[in-house]
Each structure stands twice: as C-alpha cells, then as structure tokens.
Design a protein around this motif. Structure first.
Motif, PDB file in Angstrom:
ATOM      1  N   PHE A 166     -28.344 102.115  97.243  1.00 19.85           N
ATOM      2  CA  PHE A 166     -29.636 101.548  97.616  1.00 19.85           C
ATOM      3  C   PHE A 166     -29.862 100.262  96.836  1.00 19.85           C
ATOM      4  O   PHE A 166     -30.036 100.287  95.611  1.00 19.85           O
ATOM      5  N   LEU A 167     -29.843  99.132  97.525  1.00 21.37           N
ATOM      6  CA  LEU A 167     -30.099  97.854  96.884  1.00 21.37           C
ATOM      7  C   LEU A 167     -31.583  97.706  96.581  1.00 21.37           C
ATOM      8  O   LEU A 167     -32.436  98.144  97.354  1.00 21.37           O
ATOM      9  N   VAL A 168     -31.895  97.049  95.465  1.00 24.68           N
ATOM     10  CA  VAL A 168     -33.275  96.747  95.096  1.00 24.68           C
ATOM     11  C   VAL A 168     -33.353  95.264  94.758  1.00 24.68           C
ATOM     12  O   VAL A 168     -32.668  94.795  93.846  1.00 24.68           O
TER      13      VAL A 168
ATOM     14  N   SER B 142     -28.013  90.918  94.558  1.00 23.40           N
ATOM     15  CA  SER B 142     -26.979  89.982  95.022  1.00 23.40           C
ATOM     16  C   SER B 142     -25.645  90.275  94.350  1.00 23.40           C
ATOM     17  O   SER B 142     -24.587  90.216  94.987  1.00 23.40           O
ATOM     18  N   GLU B 143     -25.684  90.584  93.069  1.00 22.56           N
ATOM     19  CA  GLU B 143     -24.460  90.899  92.346  1.00 22.56           C
ATOM     20  C   GLU B 143     -23.815  92.168  92.884  1.00 22.56           C
ATOM     21  O   GLU B 143     -22.594  92.252  93.044  1.00 22.56           O
ATOM     22  N   TRP B 144     -24.641  93.186  93.170  1.00 26.27           N
ATOM     23  CA  TRP B 144     -24.097  94.419  93.727  1.00 26.27           C
ATOM     24  C   TRP B 144     -23.506  94.185  95.113  1.00 26.27           C
ATOM     25  O   TRP B 144     -22.446  94.735  95.449  1.00 26.27           O
ATOM     26  N   LEU B 145     -24.168  93.359  95.917  1.00 24.47           N
ATOM     27  CA  LEU B 145     -23.616  93.031  97.232  1.00 24.47           C
ATOM     28  C   LEU B 145     -22.240  92.395  97.095  1.00 24.47           C
ATOM     29  O   LEU B 145     -21.296  92.759  97.810  1.00 24.47           O
ATOM     30  N   ARG B 146     -22.118  91.437  96.197  1.00 21.96           N
ATOM     31  CA  ARG B 146     -20.831  90.770  96.005  1.00 21.96           C
ATOM     32  C   ARG B 146     -19.770  91.742  95.499  1.00 21.96           C
ATOM     33  O   ARG B 146     -18.611  91.670  95.889  1.00 21.96           O
TER      34      ARG B 146
ATOM     35  N   ALA C 265     -23.868 100.105  84.636  1.00 19.10           N
ATOM     36  CA  ALA C 265     -22.982  99.716  85.735  1.00 19.10           C
ATOM     37  C   ALA C 265     -21.560 100.178  85.453  1.00 19.10           C
ATOM     38  O   ALA C 265     -20.867 100.693  86.344  1.00 19.10           O
ATOM     39  N   GLU C 266     -21.120  99.994  84.224  1.00 20.25           N
ATOM     40  CA  GLU C 266     -19.765 100.438  83.865  1.00 20.25           C
ATOM     41  C   GLU C 266     -19.631 101.948  84.008  1.00 20.25           C
ATOM     42  O   GLU C 266     -18.662 102.441  84.602  1.00 20.25           O
TER      43      GLU C 266
END
Length: 348
Positions: A93-95, A101-105, A248-249
């Motif tokens: 789930f993007l927020v 944007s970083e997660w999309l990339r 994230a890691e």
C-alpha cells in the motif's frame, strides 16, 4: 473382584485416553484459532522474523471480510489500490509523502521495468506496467487479501511532518502548478480561486482550507482513510517512516522470491542506489533509501517549528485523529508545543 493386572491395564488405558483427548483438544483449539498454521509459520518465520514489532499476527481466518468492487483497496477511481508483486507474494500500500515514489521505483526495478530510473510518469497505474489489486478478479483478490501466504505491507508517517512535507513539496516547491491546478480544484469544491492563488504559500491556509475542502487528495488525505476499515487488521506489516531505512531493510529481507528464495533485499535492495534515481547510467553504491531522492526530500521534520504554531499543531491532531488514534500505527510522540518541547527531536 478385579485382579491387580487388570487394574493396572485399565488404569493404563484410561491414562492413554486422557492424553489423546488433551492432545486432540489442543489441536482442535489451535486449528480453530489459527487456521492455516503452516502457512502462517512460513510468513512469520520463513518470510519474516515474527519478532519484529512491525509484523502483526493475522486475525481469525474463519471470518474474513468480503472484498467488494466498491472497496477503496479495489476500486481504481479512488487512487487507493495497492501494488501486487506476485513473485514475492506481496501486496504493498503506497502512501503519498511516505517515500511512495521511492517504493514505486524499487518495485519497478524489482520487476525488471526500465521505467524505474527514467523521468517518465511512474505513478500512473495505466502506464507504469505494475500490477495492482484491482487488476485481479474479485475472488483472486479476496484470496490474496486473506491468505497467510501473502504479506500485506504499508509504511505510515506521522501526520505532523507528513502535512508539512506535502505543503513544502506541492505548495512551495511546485507553487506555479499548485496555483494553476490545485487552486482550480479548490474553486470547483466551492473555494475562492483568487484567495487560493494569493495565499496558497501560507501553511495556515493550506491546513485550514486545502486539506479540508479537497481532503481526498492522496498527498494530504489521512492514511487510515485510504484503506477500508475492515481490511486494516489484515495488513500484517505496518512500519513507520521515522525508522525508514532500517524498517525498509528488515521488510525487504522478509519477502522472498517464490522462484529462487532470494529476498528482495539481496536481489536489489542492499546496493545500487543513489540520491537521484532518474539516471540509469549514474547509479550509486548505497542501499535502498539510505540516500532519499533529493527531488522529493523536504526535510519537513527540521522545519516543523518554523511553520507550526500551537493552533496549527492542534488542528492537525484533531483533523487527522484517525491516524493518531487507531491500534495499527505506532507513531513516536511529536509534541511541538504545550510543554512538550523536550520530546521533539529533529531528524539529523
């Protein structure tokens, strides 16, 4: 009168019956409370540590909610539909204003999509080449949202820095676009166009007028309202942007390919990233999110005392009460005023 051997045999048989009954009861209770234990163990031990605070134990599998076409997580008209990465059994789930944007990339790169390091519009679900939950039939999407084999993840952010980040990015850094497009939307919603154009660079106007009159905009909509309430218990990985690179890691180490068992972290997460991810020929040597993309970086936490007043802080606490007051988000306490000065520490 029974002989001693008969009594011993009868006692032994009674003992066996009692043990079997107890063990059967344990098994039945376990199956009732945690249907699909094998799959759940795979998620909590094989894919995730299970000990990390961000992992949530799944709810009762016997009574899942029903996915409807109109649900926020399924209906593309709402811009709230999560990404699906099938190879990793992941729904993400993007927020907006939480490194979206970083997660999309990252996911584009994970999928081998060249758009990940381009200037093309990666947020358009019709063009970016990614799969979303709404692309699947209802029955399949229902299974993905309730199966213990799938990880459903979201990274959330405290509304106070998130709202300032949205303001600094959209109303200040992109002031002309905001005046032409966002103020027009504000006017369509009943606001004063000229007043918006003249005052949109004021944080007070942004909070009191923009976030209320056109509050469904993804950049300043509350995070909790982006997901149907019935589905929040089924999101089994909820992390906080305040610990972004570390979480994230951990998260990327927990999701592993169904093809070869390699984690997303080992695949592309631990190296090959830089401050600007729009040039494929100038990649860095950092891990993912170790150097946040400078084009979206607003340093909102560092500027909070410059923009917030006690009145504005209280407004955010009330207006975004659903983000602050739910059992799923674990925000660190940020209190700028009212005797809480010592609790707030800007990011370094």
């Amino acid at each position: 009168m029974h002989s001693t051997p008969e009594i011993i045999i009868a006692t032994f048989l009674l003992f066996v019956v009692v043990i079997v009954t107890i063990e059967f009861g344990k098994t039945s209770y376990s199956n009732l409370k945690r249907h699909g234990d094998d799959e759940l163990e795979d998620v909590m031990n094989g894919q995730g540590s299970g000990a990390h605070d961000n992992f949530n134990v799944m709810p009762d599998f016997e009574n899942p909610p029903t996915l409807e076409k109109s649900d926020l997580i399924y209906n593309f008209q709402r811009n709230t539909v999560p990404i699906v990465i099938e190879e990793y059994n992941l729904i993400f789930f993007l927020v907006a204003k939480a490194a979206s944007s970083e997660w999309l990339r990252f996911f584009l790169r994970l999928e081998g999509n060249d758009r990940w390091c381009s200037n093309k519009n990666i947020h358009n679900s019709d063009q970016n080449g990614l799969k979303y939950l709404g692309h699947y039939p209802l029955e399949k999407a229902q299974e993905m949202m309730t199966s213990p084999k799938w990880t459903r993840a979201i990274f959330v952010r405290n509304p106070k820095p998130r709202m300032l980040s949205a303001f600094l990015d959209k109303a200040i850094a992109h002031s002309n676009h905001f005046a032409k497009q966002t103020c027009l939307s504000f006017a369509y919603a009943g606001g004063d166009l000229d007043y918006c154009v003249n005052h949109h660079e004021e944080f007070e106007f942004f909070l009191y007028n923009i976030t209320t009159r056109i509050g469904k905009n993804v950049h300043w909509r509350s995070i909790y309202s982006r997901v149907d309430e019935k589905w929040w218990p089924w999101i089994n990985y909820v992390a906080n942007m305040e610990n972004l690179s570390e979480d994230a890691e951990h998260f990327l180490k927990t999701i592993k390919s169904k093809v070869d068992g390699v984690s997303a972290w080992d695949r592309i997460g631990k190296t090959g990233w830089g401050a600007d991810e729009r040039h494929c020929d100038s990649l860095g040597n950092s891990s993912f999110l170790a150097m946040k993309d400078t084009r979206h970086k607003t340093n909102a936490r560092d500027h909070m005392r410059e923009y917030y007043t006690p009145k504005l802080e209280r407004f955010v606490e009330v207006h975004f009460a659903d983000d602050f007051n739910n059992p799923f988000f674990k925000f660190n306490d940020i209190k700028l005023f009212g005797g809480g000065e010592g609790k707030f520490k800007p990011e370094v």
